[in-house]
Design an enzyme around this catalytic site. Sequence first.
Site, PDB file in Angstrom:
ATOM      1  CB  CYS A  92      -0.927   0.014   1.209  1.00  0.00           C
ATOM      2  SG  CYS A  92      -1.948  -1.439   1.298  1.00  0.00           S
ATOM      3  CG  HIS A 148      -3.510   3.149   3.048  1.00  0.00           C
ATOM      4  ND1 HIS A 148      -3.784   2.924   1.715  1.00  0.00           N
ATOM      5  CD2 HIS A 148      -3.496   1.933   3.650  1.00  0.00           C
ATOM      6  CE1 HIS A 148      -3.928   1.640   1.516  1.00  0.00           C
ATOM      7  NE2 HIS A 148      -3.772   1.012   2.664  1.00  0.00           N
ATOM      8  CG  ASN A 205      -6.546  -1.321   1.423  1.00  0.00           C
ATOM      9  OD1 ASN A 205      -5.908  -0.726   0.555  1.00  0.00           O
ATOM     10  ND2 ASN A 205      -5.981  -1.852   2.487  1.00  0.00           N
TER      11      ASN A 205
HETATM   12  N1  ACO Z   1     -17.956 -10.587   8.794  1.00  0.00           N
HETATM   13  C1  ACO Z   1     -18.398 -11.021   9.997  1.00  0.00           C
HETATM   14  N2  ACO Z   1     -17.577 -11.387  10.995  1.00  0.00           N
HETATM   15  C2  ACO Z   1     -16.252 -11.276  10.766  1.00  0.00           C
HETATM   16  C3  ACO Z   1     -15.729 -10.834   9.544  1.00  0.00           C
HETATM   17  C4  ACO Z   1     -16.647 -10.479   8.529  1.00  0.00           C
HETATM   18  N3  ACO Z   1     -16.274 -10.025   7.327  1.00  0.00           N
HETATM   19  N4  ACO Z   1     -14.386 -10.831   9.615  1.00  0.00           N
HETATM   20  C5  ACO Z   1     -14.060 -11.266  10.842  1.00  0.00           C
HETATM   21  N5  ACO Z   1     -15.203 -11.542  11.535  1.00  0.00           N
HETATM   22  C6  ACO Z   1     -15.324 -12.044  12.881  1.00  0.00           C
HETATM   23  C7  ACO Z   1     -14.115 -12.792  13.357  1.00  0.00           C
HETATM   24  O1  ACO Z   1     -14.150 -14.130  12.918  1.00  0.00           O
HETATM   25  C8  ACO Z   1     -14.257 -12.666  14.854  1.00  0.00           C
HETATM   26  O2  ACO Z   1     -15.198 -13.624  15.285  1.00  0.00           O
HETATM   27  P1  ACO Z   1     -14.972 -14.413  16.674  1.00  0.00           P
HETATM   28  O3  ACO Z   1     -14.976 -13.325  17.725  1.00  0.00           O
HETATM   29  O4  ACO Z   1     -16.140 -15.316  16.719  1.00  0.00           O
HETATM   30  O5  ACO Z   1     -13.640 -15.073  16.528  1.00  0.00           O
HETATM   31  C9  ACO Z   1     -14.888 -11.283  15.044  1.00  0.00           C
HETATM   32  O6  ACO Z   1     -15.444 -10.934  13.766  1.00  0.00           O
HETATM   33  C10 ACO Z   1     -13.927 -10.222  15.464  1.00  0.00           C
HETATM   34  O7  ACO Z   1     -12.762 -10.314  14.637  1.00  0.00           O
HETATM   35  P2  ACO Z   1     -11.604  -9.282  14.755  1.00  0.00           P
HETATM   36  O8  ACO Z   1     -10.542  -9.655  13.771  1.00  0.00           O
HETATM   37  O9  ACO Z   1     -11.224  -9.125  16.193  1.00  0.00           O
HETATM   38  O10 ACO Z   1     -12.362  -7.969  14.281  1.00  0.00           O
HETATM   39  P3  ACO Z   1     -11.809  -6.511  14.262  1.00  0.00           P
HETATM   40  O11 ACO Z   1     -12.716  -5.628  14.986  1.00  0.00           O
HETATM   41  O12 ACO Z   1     -10.334  -6.442  14.578  1.00  0.00           O
HETATM   42  O13 ACO Z   1     -11.951  -6.148  12.730  1.00  0.00           O
HETATM   43  C11 ACO Z   1     -10.615  -5.997  10.779  1.00  0.00           C
HETATM   44  C12 ACO Z   1     -11.284  -6.918  11.761  1.00  0.00           C
HETATM   45  C13 ACO Z   1     -11.706  -5.168  10.083  1.00  0.00           C
HETATM   46  C14 ACO Z   1      -9.890  -6.821   9.738  1.00  0.00           C
HETATM   47  C15 ACO Z   1      -9.646  -5.059  11.530  1.00  0.00           C
HETATM   48  O14 ACO Z   1      -8.781  -5.812  12.350  1.00  0.00           O
HETATM   49  C16 ACO Z   1      -8.819  -4.258  10.597  1.00  0.00           C
HETATM   50  O15 ACO Z   1      -9.323  -3.442   9.834  1.00  0.00           O
HETATM   51  N6  ACO Z   1      -7.483  -4.417  10.643  1.00  0.00           N
HETATM   52  C17 ACO Z   1      -6.622  -3.722   9.754  1.00  0.00           C
HETATM   53  C18 ACO Z   1      -6.681  -4.427   8.459  1.00  0.00           C
HETATM   54  C19 ACO Z   1      -6.254  -3.557   7.359  1.00  0.00           C
HETATM   55  O16 ACO Z   1      -6.647  -2.429   7.291  1.00  0.00           O
HETATM   56  N7  ACO Z   1      -5.452  -4.142   6.524  1.00  0.00           N
HETATM   57  C20 ACO Z   1      -4.879  -3.488   5.479  1.00  0.00           C
HETATM   58  C21 ACO Z   1      -4.097  -2.307   6.011  1.00  0.00           C
HETATM   59  S1  ACO Z   1      -2.506  -2.276   5.535  1.00  0.00           S
HETATM   60  C22 ACO Z   1      -2.706  -2.236   3.963  1.00  0.00           C
HETATM   61  O17 ACO Z   1      -3.559  -1.549   3.469  1.00  0.00           O
HETATM   62  C23 ACO Z   1      -1.856  -3.086   3.210  1.00  0.00           C
END
Ligand code: ACO
Length: 313
Positions: A99, A240, A270
């Site tokens: 990214c 970003h 993204n």
């Molecule tokens: N739909 C429904 N439930 C989901 C989904 C989905 N799409 N994805 C994950 N869950 C569930 C998980 O399985 C978990 O369930 P569990 O509690 O039963 O195990 C629950 O939701 C919570 O999961 P978390 O991973 O803790 O959720 P979080 O609030 O952290 O959100 C997310 C996840 C959106 C991926 C967040 O961590 C995030 O945005 N991280 C940064 C990711 C990112 O931006 N990456 C790219 C940036 S760097 C770049 O651009 C290269």
Amino acid sequence: MVTNNDLAKFIDTSDEWIRTRTGIEERRLADRSKGETTLTFAHQAAVKALEMAHLSGEQIDMIVMGTVTPDTVMPCTANQIQAKIGATRAFTFDLQAACSGFLYGYSIADQYIRTGTIERALVLGGETLSTVMNWQDRSTCVLFGDGAGGVVLQRTTSERSRVIATKLFSDGRLGEILSIPHGYGKVPPHVPEYRNDHHKVQMRGNELFKVAVRNMVDAASQVLWENQLKTTDVDFFIFHQANLRIIDMCAKSLDVPREKMWLNLQKYGNTSAATLPSCLDEAWRSGRVKKGDLILMVTFGGGLTWATTLVRL
Ligand code: ACO
């Protein structure tokens, strides 16, 4: 265009979950039946950037393309764009900083221009991340989209309109938090150890979230401090576009109001190296940013890599 509800038809997710956790409502994916690829997107971005700059391909000295999803490993995407736009005088290369690819390219172009080596550079960022998604993994496939964008940078004698600073950072120790393990060195696709998920994005979202916020805030604060500027001196911020919560936390730490930011992740998700140039383009064309504005761009990506740029348009 694929909405959150479209995704909910084949994975266990919902529009409400994706919207509240990420801010994303829909994303655009390359239509392979129409021949859309990273190259075709980046080519369109290159043509539009040249049009906007009133330049022809022959006037470009360097093309740099940030991408981790090139159509081919060799020739690289920038080589192929060179041929398409007739940039016969340019030297060209792709760079892999996920990214951060666009701002890494921007910084390299700025250095070449400052040293007097070149006059003009075409800096592109583009991806078709849809090709490296595991479409059964709800924790990654809802986040990303496809697209491209670009700018022309050129030497200026103006004291006002110029790139003020670029800063690049990386921490290879954290590379496994976000990766695409596929490569031709260690586990090439023809060896028995190769697994089918090796070419798919693998991510530890929670860890990434925290490192992204911390490093983006640090980078932005550093570049401002080094240039004796305060947040209030900046006219417009482009972060970003990975997750609205990441952007909001950065904005809160830096004390940036929503009206000073461009957001398009709700429409595109993204798009990695394409998020910043696509925001810049939309903000410029809408009239929200204009000549003379001081813009701060900050990004974060796989590697891990992050970067910031301060530019007076
Ligand atoms: N739909 C429904 N439930 C989901 C989904 C989905 N799409 N994805 C994950 N869950 C569930 C998980 O399985 C978990 O369930 P569990 O509690 O039963 O195990 C629950 O939701 C919570 O999961 P978390 O991973 O803790 O959720 P979080 O609030 O952290 O959100 C997310 C996840 C959106 C991926 C967040 O961590 C995030 O945005 N991280 C940064 C990711 C990112 O931006 N990456 C790219 C940036 S760097 C770049 O651009 C290269």
